[in-house]
Scaffold this motif. Structure first.
Motif, PDB file in Angstrom:
ATOM      1  N   UNK A  84     -17.492 -25.163 -54.288  1.00  0.00           N
ATOM      2  CA  UNK A  84     -16.999 -24.055 -55.113  1.00  0.00           C
ATOM      3  C   UNK A  84     -16.357 -24.553 -56.400  1.00  0.00           C
ATOM      4  N   UNK A  85     -15.648 -25.696 -56.336  1.00  0.00           N
ATOM      5  CA  UNK A  85     -15.063 -26.272 -57.545  1.00  0.00           C
ATOM      6  C   UNK A  85     -16.137 -26.659 -58.556  1.00  0.00           C
ATOM      7  N   UNK A  86     -17.203 -27.280 -58.078  1.00  0.00           N
ATOM      8  CA  UNK A  86     -18.274 -27.710 -58.973  1.00  0.00           C
ATOM      9  C   UNK A  86     -18.980 -26.518 -59.609  1.00  0.00           C
ATOM     10  N   UNK A  87     -19.178 -25.462 -58.822  1.00  0.00           N
ATOM     11  CA  UNK A  87     -19.924 -24.296 -59.306  1.00  0.00           C
ATOM     12  C   UNK A  87     -19.084 -23.335 -60.144  1.00  0.00           C
ATOM     13  N   UNK A  88     -17.781 -23.544 -60.190  1.00  0.00           N
ATOM     14  CA  UNK A  88     -16.887 -22.612 -60.889  1.00  0.00           C
ATOM     15  C   UNK A  88     -17.310 -22.308 -62.332  1.00  0.00           C
ATOM     16  N   UNK A  89     -17.739 -23.306 -63.137  1.00  0.00           N
ATOM     17  CA  UNK A  89     -18.133 -22.993 -64.521  1.00  0.00           C
ATOM     18  C   UNK A  89     -19.345 -22.067 -64.630  1.00  0.00           C
ATOM     19  N   UNK A  90     -20.102 -21.904 -63.543  1.00  0.00           N
ATOM     20  CA  UNK A  90     -21.283 -21.045 -63.574  1.00  0.00           C
ATOM     21  C   UNK A  90     -20.970 -19.612 -63.153  1.00  0.00           C
ATOM     22  N   UNK A  91     -19.697 -19.331 -62.873  1.00  0.00           N
ATOM     23  CA  UNK A  91     -19.306 -18.030 -62.310  1.00  0.00           C
ATOM     24  C   UNK A  91     -19.734 -16.857 -63.198  1.00  0.00           C
ATOM     25  N   UNK A  92     -19.722 -17.045 -64.512  1.00  0.00           N
ATOM     26  CA  UNK A  92     -20.050 -15.953 -65.427  1.00  0.00           C
ATOM     27  C   UNK A  92     -21.511 -15.951 -65.862  1.00  0.00           C
ATOM     28  N   UNK A  93     -22.261 -16.979 -65.456  1.00  0.00           N
ATOM     29  CA  UNK A  93     -23.671 -17.060 -65.825  1.00  0.00           C
ATOM     30  C   UNK A  93     -24.528 -16.322 -64.807  1.00  0.00           C
ATOM     31  N   UNK A  94     -25.517 -15.602 -65.315  1.00  0.00           N
ATOM     32  CA  UNK A  94     -26.413 -14.842 -64.432  1.00  0.00           C
ATOM     33  C   UNK A  94     -27.615 -15.714 -64.072  1.00  0.00           C
ATOM     34  N   UNK A  95     -27.351 -16.690 -63.191  1.00  0.00           N
ATOM     35  CA  UNK A  95     -28.390 -17.603 -62.772  1.00  0.00           C
ATOM     36  C   UNK A  95     -28.830 -17.271 -61.360  1.00  0.00           C
ATOM     37  N   UNK A  96     -30.086 -17.547 -61.070  1.00  0.00           N
ATOM     38  CA  UNK A  96     -30.587 -17.301 -59.716  1.00  0.00           C
ATOM     39  C   UNK A  96     -29.992 -18.315 -58.752  1.00  0.00           C
TER      40      UNK A  96
END
Length: 258
Positions: free
Chosen positions: A104-116
């Motif tokens: 979850x820490x690593x993925x945090x910067x992608x929280x606002x990106x609409x990625x699959x």
């Protein structure tokens, strides 16, 4: 096109009788895929310069362009989005959230990106494999070593595929073994992923992993050296330059084996 173009930037703090010139008319460029270090004595302006490029602070005079966009004049809302899209940050103190897993820490910067989900998992798998942390993803930061935490912080910075990875004393809190591991991983992403890296350090051993070093003294660009031989030769060049400008000496020569 240069990833970073620093054009005659100066930074002045204070006013009237209490003025400090932290930076004075500095210009340089960083090309795509470079691994550049910034060094200098304590108080030389290294972190101030990094903060200008990182868009954390603004210069008093001059311009900073990243990916041909002038960040020095961007409004804060646009700047926040620009940081998220183009910049990755590795801090000395990690800045991990203990309540989140490493995944979850690593993925945090992608929280606002609409990625699959497929794209997210692909990026996570690639980053965790490069950094050797695939087996740690379900753990929490307090359950892993300091060196592993720094690799997690590196993974968080890399997950967005940034145009520029910025590192401020990334090995400062690591022992020599963990520092070497992190620097090898940074070298790998620089060489294999062509990630452009700008690293601030006072440590000659850390700097020897860069390909080019900019030396700052009294807020000015004092000298530049480019690695042409092996890392041992480059390390010796860095030590000699530190001695010249009063920013180090031979302490780092015994920190660890090259």
């Amino acid at each position: 096109m240069a990833v970073v173009s620093v054009q005659h930037i100066s930074k002045v703090y204070g006013h009237r009788l209490n003025v400090v010139n932290a930076l004075n008319d500095i210009s340089f460029e960083i090309e795509p895929g470079e691994f550049v270090g910034i060094m200098g004595p304590s108080g030389a302006g290294k972190t101030t310069l990094l903060n200008m490029i990182a868009t954390i602070d603004r210069p008093t005079h001059g311009r900073v362009l990243i990916k041909d966009q002038e960040v020095t004049k961007m409004r804060e809302a646009k700047l926040a989005n620009f940081r998220r899209q183009y910049l990755g940050f590795i801090f000395q103190d990690f800045n991990l959230l203990n309540s989140l897993t490493i995944r979850e820490n690593i993925l945090l910067p992608l929280a606002l990106d609409k990625l699959s989900v497929a794209v997210i998992e692909s990026r996570l798998n690639k980053v965790s494999r490069i950094l050797g942390i695939s087996g740690l993803l379900e753990r929490y930061p307090e359950e892993v070593s300091i060196g592993q935490r720094q690799r997690v912080a590196c993974g968080r910075a890399m997950i967005t595929n940034p145009a520029l990875l910025l590192a401020d004393e990334p090995t400062g809190s690591l022992d020599s073994k963990a520092a070497t591991e992190l620097l090898l991983y940074l070298t790998e992403i620089n060489q294999q992923e062509k990630t452009t890296i700008l690293l601030v350090t006072h440590d000659a051993f850390t700097a020897s992993y860069c390909r080019r070093i900019l030396f700052i003294k009294d807020g000015q660009l004092f000298a530049e050296i480019v690695r042409s031989g092996d890392r041992q030769q480059f390390f010796n060049q860095i030590i000699d330059m530190q001695a010249t400008i009063g920013g180090g000496g031979r302490y780092n020569a015994v920190k660890t084996d090259l």
